[in-house]
Design a protein around this motif. Structure first.
Motif, PDB file in Angstrom:
ATOM      1  N   ILE A 172       0.863  -1.183   0.000  1.00 56.88           N
ATOM      2  CA  ILE A 172       0.000   0.000   0.000  1.00 56.88           C
ATOM      3  C   ILE A 172       0.898   1.231   0.000  1.00 56.88           C
ATOM      4  CG2 ILE A 172      -1.857   1.212   1.193  1.00 56.88           C
ATOM      5  CD1 ILE A 172      -2.605  -1.468   2.501  1.00 56.88           C
ATOM      6  N   LEU A 173       0.696   2.083  -1.000  1.00 58.05           N
ATOM      7  CA  LEU A 173       1.574   3.238  -1.184  1.00 58.05           C
ATOM      8  C   LEU A 173       0.842   4.529  -0.813  1.00 58.05           C
ATOM      9  CD1 LEU A 173       2.855   2.200  -4.734  1.00 58.05           C
ATOM     10  CD2 LEU A 173       3.958   1.758  -2.530  1.00 58.05           C
ATOM     11  N   ALA A 174       1.555   5.402  -0.111  1.00 60.51           N
ATOM     12  CA  ALA A 174       0.987   6.706   0.219  1.00 60.51           C
ATOM     13  C   ALA A 174       2.023   7.763  -0.117  1.00 60.51           C
ATOM     14  CB  ALA A 174       0.637   6.760   1.706  1.00 60.51           C
ATOM     15  N   SER A 175       1.654   8.681  -0.980  1.00 56.01           N
ATOM     16  CA  SER A 175       2.590   9.748  -1.315  1.00 56.01           C
ATOM     17  C   SER A 175       2.147  11.045  -0.657  1.00 56.01           C
ATOM     18  CB  SER A 175       2.636   9.939  -2.830  1.00 56.01           C
ATOM     19  OG  SER A 175       3.394  11.093  -3.144  1.00 56.01           O
TER      20      SER A 175
ATOM     21  N   GLY B 119      -3.558  -5.675  -7.250  1.00 56.64           N
ATOM     22  CA  GLY B 119      -3.559  -6.032  -5.829  1.00 56.64           C
ATOM     23  C   GLY B 119      -2.965  -4.962  -4.928  1.00 56.64           C
ATOM     24  N   MET B 120      -2.264  -4.002  -5.539  1.00 58.50           N
ATOM     25  CA  MET B 120      -1.690  -2.925  -4.725  1.00 58.50           C
ATOM     26  C   MET B 120      -2.715  -1.796  -4.561  1.00 58.50           C
ATOM     27  SD  MET B 120       2.069  -2.613  -6.431  1.00 58.50           S
ATOM     28  CE  MET B 120       3.203  -3.983  -6.461  1.00 58.50           C
ATOM     29  N   MET B 121      -2.485  -0.968  -3.568  1.00 55.94           N
ATOM     30  CA  MET B 121      -3.303   0.240  -3.428  1.00 55.94           C
ATOM     31  C   MET B 121      -2.361   1.441  -3.329  1.00 55.94           C
ATOM     32  SD  MET B 121      -6.520  -0.681  -0.977  1.00 55.94           S
ATOM     33  CE  MET B 121      -5.789  -1.649   0.308  1.00 55.94           C
ATOM     34  N   ALA B 122      -2.868   2.600  -3.730  1.00 56.05           N
ATOM     35  CA  ALA B 122      -2.027   3.796  -3.686  1.00 56.05           C
ATOM     36  C   ALA B 122      -2.913   5.023  -3.551  1.00 56.05           C
ATOM     37  CB  ALA B 122      -1.208   3.901  -4.969  1.00 56.05           C
ATOM     38  N   SER B 123      -2.485   5.951  -2.699  1.00 55.37           N
ATOM     39  CA  SER B 123      -3.266   7.190  -2.619  1.00 55.37           C
ATOM     40  C   SER B 123      -2.400   8.368  -2.190  1.00 55.37           C
ATOM     41  CB  SER B 123      -4.460   7.020  -1.677  1.00 55.37           C
ATOM     42  OG  SER B 123      -5.440   7.985  -2.004  1.00 55.37           O
TER      43      SER B 123
ATOM     44  N   ILE C 220       4.204   1.768   2.320  1.00 59.20           N
ATOM     45  CA  ILE C 220       5.358   2.629   1.993  1.00 59.20           C
ATOM     46  C   ILE C 220       4.868   4.062   1.811  1.00 59.20           C
ATOM     47  CG2 ILE C 220       7.298   3.021   0.430  1.00 59.20           C
ATOM     48  CD1 ILE C 220       7.108   0.080  -0.411  1.00 59.20           C
ATOM     49  N   ALA C 221       5.415   4.964   2.625  1.00 62.19           N
ATOM     50  CA  ALA C 221       5.088   6.387   2.487  1.00 62.19           C
ATOM     51  C   ALA C 221       6.251   7.085   1.791  1.00 62.19           C
ATOM     52  CB  ALA C 221       4.842   7.004   3.852  1.00 62.19           C
ATOM     53  N   MET C 222       5.920   7.985   0.862  1.00 64.13           N
ATOM     54  CA  MET C 222       6.948   8.744   0.145  1.00 64.13           C
ATOM     55  C   MET C 222       6.734  10.220   0.445  1.00 64.13           C
ATOM     56  SD  MET C 222       6.265   6.407  -3.095  1.00 64.13           S
ATOM     57  CE  MET C 222       5.004   5.548  -2.186  1.00 64.13           C
TER      58      MET C 222
END
Ligand SMILES: Cc1ncc(C[n+]2csc(CCOP(=O)(O)OP(=O)(O)O)c2C)c(N)n1
Ligand SMILES: [Mg+2]
Length: 601
Positions: free
Chosen positions: A388-391, A409-413, A441-443
């Motif tokens: 799960i990605l968070a930018s 299958g991944m998520m991102a927001s 993972i936070a960017m």
């Protein structure tokens, strides 16, 4: 002790399926905190997650809503606590995430007395929670205020708010108002409706799409659950698909016809496709920037949106389809004719293949000391399944949007519409609470870390041992600069970097992480990028990668021409303290558009 309104509030939230509340205490909500403590021992426990700042609680509730599709709940005390929630609530409202805010208030008898911490909360929340904000003035209201706040948040995918004076929280619960005139009798439960446009509109839409010879599809958050249907539509229509930021996870980036992101942080294939298309098919998106869409009149447009109010406001649509994107596409697909001429899609695919080479070459360009694009490029193939990605906002959003190849299958927001700084770390925390067995993972930029992310690390240190898989990785783009805005000053305003507003104080994010008992990795050399990711992904505790990246690597818009770039650079030559390096780095990246590629694939 008899049951209080606070107890009943918690029980009712539990009946609605609320399992977790993000918040921060204060005497305006002690009656609810006491109830949460009691509920832990009863049959309706709700987990309370303590944040560092109420804004983070609102971001976490928003992240929870975005990643789970359920309603997110945050809790804050009267006055200052309530005020702190606002930015996170606006983030949720503007990205259509269902969030309920519960806030305390001074006791009923003091209201109107300019009492300590007495803020006019109804007025304060009137805009952000315009669909539903109410203050309880009688214990019998608790039941229907909870029922309505949750039901409306879900139904309208928006923010709602209940304000509860502290004396009511302590008052005896009224589970069931008397069966009398003037009482309210509400219940728990919500189901999703099937929303479909009428058949006539579907036929008109199909006709437009069938007549088009060069169809461009643009998808957003409203298509996140409609990936398969979008793929089928693109295949039948011989189209390319561009993705607005919030729609990044809707389609994998390795499909040959996915042009990737659109807009300032978008790709050249998306830009080219919009400039040349004769038909625009918008699905679940309110992408705002007109200069990245066809000129009005250039293309015929069909648009699908679940919210009829959002139709035909970005590009004049010939056919407006108010409906769920997956359902509507399923109804539409049998009416679409297979495009025999595949040359348009072939051309798009060629452009995309070329663009990925440009991105790779840009990522491999030297920079001082490290090219941020390289950090994202190397992460891409190493992204764990289902991560799960968070930018955050800032230059991270550009590299997140362009360089990361997302898989099914991944998520991102991120904060798509408000584009606020600050949600990166709290979204990732909410992801870990909702899915403790998945990697988050936070960017995040160093500006956002100094604004609130560093404090989020304290929350991570407090809770990570509760997570089945402890991996939460925070990538910090440590460029000593509020970089995105620095480039806006240069490219948009034509001004040099204003050092007083842009330079950030030094801080060691890696050492700070270590101090908190997390793992800290300082990354300042291109040869170590892959190793850093592997070490972080192998870790048995949360990790902060403190990447010392070059602020002179330009997050260039996809369509800037060499001539424009030269003009702006020479205009700045004598005014920007970093002009020399800035020009060299910009030129390196730009030139990749025009050179055959060094690495030959
Ligand atoms: C709350 C808030 N304040 C200001 C901005 C304006 N803004 C957008 S990006 C940005 C720079 C962010 O800097 P940083 O987090 O260091 O990321 P970088 O671009 O340097 O990678 C700023 C100030 C914003 N979007 N939100
Ligand atoms: Mg920065």
């Amino acid at each position: 002790m008899s049951e209080t309104c606070g107890d009943f509030l918690v029980e009712r939230l539990h009946q609605w399926g609320v399992e977790r509340i993000y918040g921060y205490p204060g005497d305006g909500i002690n009656g609810i905190m006491g109830a949460l403590e009691r509920a832990e021992k009863n049959s309706h426990p709700i987990e309370f997650v303590q944040v560092r700042h109420e804004e983070m609680a609102a971001f976490m509730a928003c992240g929870h809503a975005k990643f789970t599709g359920e309603v997110g709940v945050c809790l804050a005390t009267s006055g200052p606590g309530a005020i702190h929630l606002l930015n996170g609530l606006y983030d949720a409202r503007m990205d259509h995430a269902p969030v309920v805010a519960i806030v305390g208030q001074q006791s009923r008898q003091s209201l109107g007395g300019s009492y300590q911490q007495e803020v006019d909360l109804l007025s304060l929340f009137k805009d952000v929670a315009s669909e539903f904000v109410h203050m309880a003035s009688h214990p019998a209201q608790i039941r229907h205020l909870v029922d309505r706040a949750i039901r409306i948040a879900k139904a309208e995918r928006t923010v709602t708010c209940i304000i509860i004076p502290n004396d009511i929280q302590e008052a005896k619960a009224v589970r069931e108002p008397e069966h009398l005139h003037g009482t309210i009798h509400s219940g728990v439960g919500h189901s999703v409706s099937l929303v479909l446009p009428e058949a006539k509109a579907l036929h008109r839409a199909a006709a437009v799409l069938n007549e088009g010879r060069r169809v461009a599809i643009l998808i957003g958050a409203g298509a996140l659950h409609a990936g398969n249907e979008v793929i089928e539509a693109a295949e039948v229509l011989g189209a390319g698909v561009a993705k607005a930021l919030l729609g990044k996870a809707a389609l994998p980036d390795d499909l040959p016809f996915v042009t990737g992101a659109i807009g300032l942080l978008g790709t050249k294939p998306s830009w080219d496709m919009m400039k040349d298309c004769d038909t625009l098919f918008m699905i679940g998106t309110s992408f705002p920037y007109p200069e990245f869409l066809p000129k009005a009149g250039q293309a015929r447009c069909v648009q699908i949106d679940i919210d009829p109010r959002m139709l035909s406001i970005r590009y004049p649509a010939e056919v407006c389809l108010a409906g769920d994107s997956a359902e509507t596409l399923r109804a539409l697909l049998p009416m679409l004719k297979l495009k025999k001429d595949r040359s348009w899609q072939k051309k798009i695919e060629k452009g995309i293949a070329q663009w990925w080479k440009v991105l790779e070459a840009r990522a491999m360009n030297e920079a001082e000391p490290l090219n941020p694009q390289r950090v994202f490029w190397e992460l891409s193939p190493r992204l764990p399944d289902n991560c799960i990605l968070a930018s955050d906002s800032g230059s991270a959003a550009t590299w997140f949007a362009r360089d990361l190849k997302i898989r099914p299958g991944m998520m991102a927001s991120l904060s798509g519409t408000l584009a606020t700084m600050g949600p990166g770390v709290p979204y990732a925390i909410a992801a870990k609470f909702a899915y403790p067995d998945r990697v988050a993972i936070a960017m995040v930029g160093d500006g956002a870390m100094q604004m609130n992310g560093n404090n989020g690390l304290i929350t991570i240190a407090k809770y990570w041992k509760e997570w089945a898989d402890p991996r939460l990785i925070v990538l910090v783009l440590n460029n000593g600069d509020l970089n995105m805005v620095t480039w806006e000053q240069r490219v948009m305003a034509g001004d040099p970097k204003y050092l007083r507003s842009q330079d950030l104080p030094d801080f060691s994010y890696a050492r700070y992480a270590e101090m908190l008992g997390l793992k800290g990795i300082r990354l300042d050399h291109p040869d170590n990028v892959a190793m850093a990711w592997e070490e972080a992904l192998d870790s048995d505790c949360p990790v902060v990668i403190d990447a010392i990246v070059d602020p002179e690597v330009p997050p260039l818009p996809p369509h800037i021409s060499v001539k424009q770039a030269r003009n702006f650079m020479s205009a700045l030559l004598h005014r920007d303290v970093h002009a020399g390096r800035m020009i060299r780095q910009s030129y390196r990246d730009l030139i990749e558009n025009y050179l055959p590629h060094k690495n030959g694939h």
